[in-house]
Design an enzyme around this catalytic site. Structure first.
Site, PDB file in Angstrom:
ATOM      1  N   GLU A 210       0.853  -1.179   0.000  1.00  0.00           N
ATOM      2  CA  GLU A 210       0.000   0.000   0.000  1.00  0.00           C
ATOM      3  C   GLU A 210       0.905   1.250   0.000  1.00  0.00           C
ATOM      4  OE1 GLU A 210      -2.695   0.438   3.306  1.00  0.00           O
ATOM      5  OE2 GLU A 210      -3.758   2.073   2.325  1.00  0.00           O
TER       6      GLU A 210
ATOM      7  N   GLY B  73       3.016   2.341  10.847  1.00  0.00           N
ATOM      8  CA  GLY B  73       2.770   1.523  12.033  1.00  0.00           C
ATOM      9  C   GLY B  73       2.578   0.053  11.724  1.00  0.00           C
TER      10      GLY B  73
ATOM     11  N   MET C 132       0.422  -2.887   8.639  1.00  0.00           N
ATOM     12  CA  MET C 132      -0.290  -3.017   7.369  1.00  0.00           C
ATOM     13  C   MET C 132      -1.181  -4.249   7.377  1.00  0.00           C
ATOM     14  SD  MET C 132      -0.878  -1.782   4.456  1.00  0.00           S
ATOM     15  CE  MET C 132      -2.079  -2.573   3.400  1.00  0.00           C
ATOM     16  N   GLU C 133      -2.414  -4.035   6.899  1.00  0.00           N
ATOM     17  CA  GLU C 133      -3.479  -5.029   7.010  1.00  0.00           C
ATOM     18  C   GLU C 133      -3.518  -6.075   5.903  1.00  0.00           C
ATOM     19  OE1 GLU C 133      -3.953  -1.717   6.244  1.00  0.00           O
ATOM     20  OE2 GLU C 133      -5.535  -1.456   4.751  1.00  0.00           O
TER      21      GLU C 133
ATOM     22  N   HIS D 256      -6.845  -2.318  14.982  1.00  0.00           N
ATOM     23  CA  HIS D 256      -7.044  -1.551  13.744  1.00  0.00           C
ATOM     24  C   HIS D 256      -6.817  -2.441  12.514  1.00  0.00           C
ATOM     25  CE1 HIS D 256      -6.749   2.199  11.251  1.00  0.00           C
ATOM     26  NE2 HIS D 256      -5.953   1.427  10.529  1.00  0.00           N
ATOM     27  N   GLU D 257      -5.683  -3.108  12.490  1.00  0.00           N
ATOM     28  CA  GLU D 257      -5.369  -3.930  11.306  1.00  0.00           C
ATOM     29  C   GLU D 257      -6.352  -5.089  11.196  1.00  0.00           C
ATOM     30  OE1 GLU D 257      -3.478  -2.312   9.493  1.00  0.00           O
ATOM     31  OE2 GLU D 257      -2.554  -1.061  11.039  1.00  0.00           O
TER      32      GLU D 257
ATOM     33  N   HIS E 295      -9.608  -3.936   9.683  1.00  0.00           N
ATOM     34  CA  HIS E 295      -9.527  -3.724   8.239  1.00  0.00           C
ATOM     35  C   HIS E 295      -9.991  -4.947   7.450  1.00  0.00           C
ATOM     36  CE1 HIS E 295      -7.927   0.193   7.357  1.00  0.00           C
ATOM     37  NE2 HIS E 295      -6.763   0.019   7.943  1.00  0.00           N
TER      38      HIS E 295
ATOM     39  N   GLU F 288      -9.859   4.035   6.131  1.00  0.00           N
ATOM     40  CA  GLU F 288      -9.067   4.475   7.285  1.00  0.00           C
ATOM     41  C   GLU F 288      -9.900   5.220   8.323  1.00  0.00           C
ATOM     42  OE1 GLU F 288      -6.491   3.112   7.889  1.00  0.00           O
ATOM     43  OE2 GLU F 288      -5.674   2.470   5.957  1.00  0.00           O
TER      44      GLU F 288
END
Ligand code: TRP
Ligand code: ZN
Length: 876
Positions: free
Chosen positions: A127, A267, A269-270, A303-304, A307, A326
């Site tokens: 990404e 930080g 990545m998903e 968070h990830e 996603h 996001e």
């Protein structure tokens, strides 16, 4: 750039001409090169109306094309057009198989985009547009494909070979090599592709989903970090359960992997089924990790994970829609953290970020709406606006609809768009369709930049008992947007009568949400016997700046009586800000200052109160930061802000010394470390008390800090004590403690980062020389973004008096670093530029020096797109 980089516009969006239904990749990893073979099964997109469509594959100068075949036939160079970063094919059949062979060099990739090496292991970051640095591909998120990936590498050096989805085959190869094949059954955009190869260890657990499927959970790291993975695993399981309970979403693959890497631009990545994390966002252990980092791990892991639905199953049509995934995912992780810890504390912290950093971004040269209209380099748009303001916008939808209708809306959104690449408009439409609410005016939040300002005034008529609130809204111009239309703003309020009791408002509730839709609106409340004090913007119900002419006494009243935790904290902040702003405006070096007694009285009351939540006590007693005071100032006087803040802290400490010491002793209890909210609150209050005490420059408090350092069994207490002593006047003790700390922790990279940051943020004179010396230290590595952030970004953002030194040395230093980094790692270079872009806020002489620094970067030769965009917009 030999030519000016191209601007990409949302209005130019066109559907892809070809779809790639399946992608088969083969990687042969070697020390000196990597060979990639890619087989793309393509077909005409029925939705593309073009008569003679072309297939555009994106590539990169670093990707060397070795061969290209269509349906098994090698193409001559005349059969395709190769430009700097694209490969264009025309006259393709309805369906085809495109096969390419390429060579890349991950071993020398310092940009950390695409395939690169982090500390000896291979990993990827695709990404937003990193996949094109791996192979030629229609690298855009609306082209979704299923992937089958084979990786071959040396068995001894790279025993672990990972990619997205399920492991389907593996075997031995010649010369001590081995291979594995992974298959991901879910169609995905190329930005979610991932590959990892290295000598990794893992911990394993499992989770049974709501529907009873067992999922294997694996977290990989280097062997030395195996003892720091348990907290991430617990956080992952909590997140999985929360998403089932709150959104009805369960995980879809049989395996979920997380890998920790040291070299990472952001930080985490998903990537589908294979998240890649910066070590700083996944490793946690009481001995080496602070409370703040524990909370970051919990939040980022969640968070990830979130996603997987908001981003992966339903993805973005194009990069202008970035906030679709996001903003929504940050809202989801914020609610998760609020549920796991203290809701009010989480809110106070997030609002702090909005008000200090996002508002500054929204007022600067890079201001953009949460759905931008154009960009040069998309990497520059992974911003606080897209993430945090985007989350605030989703939160406002939640506030306007209420929890039940919001859930109906999210269910409809996920069901309607599962497997699709969609837009922010599709999100709002689903919310509208499910709720029956009209969000047409609300949509302005998506395409208008800038922070709306609310001016509130009131009137009370004792005769009729009527109370009127008048609210005016406006929004300052931002680049390219002179005039704004009125926003639909949910303004949550309460009214408090002089006895401190909350008045019942609509439906007997203490809080009412007013719908602001006009530039000026009057709201009437009847049947009051006395003029109330309004409690405004409860819970920070909208990302706006609100002004109301509170007196200092009214603010003290709200601190004591407001039932809304956020507003109680906000009243304390406003009181401190108001008092400090007056001192800042009148500041002259060497002139004595006088502190308004009311701040002491207010703080004393909070320190004395029994049974107050410790987390809130420590938040309420924390003085507004220098960064926040700078954001509020018309023209920033860095020295005045710094001196005033120190003066206020010292004066409060002197007046409240006994209470502070008492609170310190009460909270300084021996207990086994726990990262739970109440234990974190206790340590936070303790260390806050210590920071006040040490500002008194008494030996006894130095000894207290040293004792805390010596007996600490956790990094929170240890780093707090170290940092306080290093930033104090006790230079000799600081030296000794720094040396001791380094000796103890030189083997723990993340702890060394704390050691670097503490020194880079020391406000005492001579900081620049200290920073330059740190960059020569063996612990520093100019290729590792975490080291760069710990030293350079901390110096520029958390050491304002030194960064903004009147001679411009801080600015010149930063410019030199950017020039270096521009070639090495454009994403990091461009992010680190931020402090210089805010030159308009500073006095003339500083402005001139900041502009000169920006110009020296502009004129240094070839600029990356990333740096070019920020520089040119800052100088426009
Ligand atoms: N999608 C990632 C997240 O927010 C962001 C990210 C990770 C990223 N690495 C990146 C964005 C590199 C741009 C470049 O969870
Ligand atoms: Zn994200």
């Amino acid at each position: 750039m030999s030519q000016e980089p191209k601007v990409i516009y949302l209005k130019d969006y066109q559907v892809p001409s070809y779809l790639i239904e399946a992608t088969e990749l083969r990687f042969e990893l070697f020390e000196q090169e990597t060979r990639v073979s890619a087989e793309l099964r393509g077909r005409r997109n029925p939705e593309c109306k073009s008569q003679a469509p072309e297939l555009v594959l994106f590539g990169h100068e670093e990707v060397e094309l070795l061969s290209l075949k269509i349906d098994g036939r090698t193409l001559a160079e005349s059969e395709y057009q190769q430009q700097a970063e694209t490969l264009t094919l025309s006259s393709l059949p309805e369906q085809f198989v495109l096969h390419s062979e390429t060579r890349i060099h991950p071993e020398s990739n310092t940009a950390l985009e695409g395939l690169y090496k982090s500390d000896g292991m291979f990993c990827t970051q695709c990404e937003a547009e990193g996949f094109r640095r791996i192979t030629f591909f229609p690298d855009r998120p609306d082209v979704m494909s299923v992937y089958r990936t084979t990786i071959e590498a040396d068995r001894d050096n790279y025993p672990v070979l990972l990619s997205n989805g399920n492991l389907v085959a593996s075997g031995e190869a010649e010369n001590g090599r081995h291979w594995v094949t992974w298959e991901d059954p879910f169609p995905k955009p190329s930005y979610l592709f991932a590959l990892v190869a290295g000598d990794l260890q893992y911990i394993e657990d499992s989770y049974t989903t709501l529907s009873g499927r067992d999922v294997r959970l694996l977290i990989y790291a280097e062997e030395k970090d195996l003892d720091k993975l348990d907290y991430a695993m617990q956080s992952l399981k909590k997140a999985m359960q929360w998403d089932e309970e709150v959104y009805g979403r369960e995980y879809d693959l049989d395996i979920y992997m997380i890998v920790a890497v040291d070299f990472f631009n952001m930080g985490a990545m998903e990537n589908k089924g294979l998240n890649i994390f910066n070590t700083s966002c996944v490793l946690a252990n009481p001995k080496t990790t602070t409370d703040a980092a524990f909370q970051r791990v919990e939040g980022v892991v969640a968070h990830e994970y979130f996603h997987n639905w908001s981003g992966n199953r339903v993805t973005c049509r194009d990069w202008f829609q970035l906030s679709l995934k996001e903003g929504f995912t940050v809202f989801r992780d914020a609610e998760f953290s609020a549920d796991m810890n203290s809701r009010t504390v989480k809110r106070v912290e997030d609002v702090g970020v909005m008000r200090t950093a996002q508002f500054a971004e929204d007022a600067g040269p890079m201001a953009h709406p949460i759905r931008p209209d154009s960009f040069i380099e998309i990497s520059n748009f992974y911003t606080l606006t897209i993430y945090e303001k985007g989350a605030e916008v989703v939160r406002m939808v939640h506030t306007l609809l209420g929890p039940e209708l919001f859930r109906k809306g999210s269910d409809l959104y996920f069901e309607r768009h599962d497997g699709q690449a969609v837009t922010t408009e599709d999100f709002i439409q689903a919310m509208e369709d499910a709720s029956g609410r009209d969000l047409s005016q609300f949509r302005a939040w998506y395409h208008q930049a800038g922070t709306p300002q609310l001016e509130v005034s009131d009137q009370f008529d004792p005769e009729s008992g009527e109370y009127q609130l008048t609210v005016r809204q406006s929004c300052p111009p931002t680049p390219g947007q002179e005039k704004k239309t009125a926003f639909h703003i949910p303004l949550a309020i309460g009214l408090i009568d002089p006895s401190g009791a909350e008045l019942p408002l609509a439906e007997g509730q203490g809080t009412q949400v007013l719908n602001l839709t006009e530039t000026e609106q009057v709201f009437c409340f009847t049947g009051l016997s006395q003029k109330p004090v309004p409690s405004l913007l409860r819970g920070f119900s909208a990302p706006v700046k609100l002004s109301y002419p509170y007196t200092r006494d009214e603010l003290m009243f709200l601190m004591a009586h407001d039932s809304d935790g956020f507003c109680r904290w906000d009243a304390a902040q406003k009181l401190a800000v108001d008092i400090m702003q007056e001192l800042i405006a009148a500041y002259k070096p060497d002139q004595t200052m006088q502190l308004d007694e009311r701040l002491i009285t207010a703080y004393r009351a909070v320190l004395e109160a029994e049974g107050l939540d410790q987390a809130m006590v420590s938040k309420v007693l924390s003085l507004p930061s220098e960064a926040y005071l700078s954001e509020l100032a018309e023209v920033v006087d860095v020295d005045a802000i710094h001196q005033v803040r120190n003066f206020v802290r010292r004066t409060l400490a002197a007046a409240l010394e006994t209470l502070l010491l008492q609170r310190y002793q009460e909270t300084d209890i021996a207990e086994e470390y726990s990262p739970e909210a109440d234990a974190i609150a206790r340590r936070s209050l303790k260390n806050l008390c210590l920071s006040y005490l040490i500002s008194l420059e008494k030996e006894e408090y130095l000894e207290l800090a040293k004792a805390q350092y010596a007996k600490a069994d956790n990094m929170t207490d240890m780093q707090a004590a170290l940092s306080l002593v290093v930033h104090s006047v006790f230079a000799a003790d600081a030296e000794a403690m720094l040396a001791d700390f380094y000796e103890r922790w030189s083997g723990e990279s993340l702890v060394v980062n704390l050691w670097l940051s503490i020194q880079a943020s020391d406000p005492k004179p001579g900081a620049l020389q200290r920073v330059e010396a740190l960059m020569q230290h063996p612990a520093f590595d100019a290729k590792n973004p975490n080291k760069l952030r710990s030293v350079i970004s901390v110096f520029c953002a958390q050491n304002p008096v030194n960064f903004h030194a009147a001679d411009g040395s801080g600015y010149r230093f930063l410019a030199q670093q950017i020039i270096q980094l521009n070639k090495q790692n454009p994403q990091i270079a461009s992010r680190m530029l931020t402090p210089l872009t805010r030159w308009k806020k500073f006095p003339q002489q500083r402005q001139k020096l900041m502009i000169e620094a920006l110009e020296s970067v502009r004129d240094c030769g070839e600029l990356s797109k990333d740096v070019f965009e920020v520089i040119s917009k800052s100088l426009a």
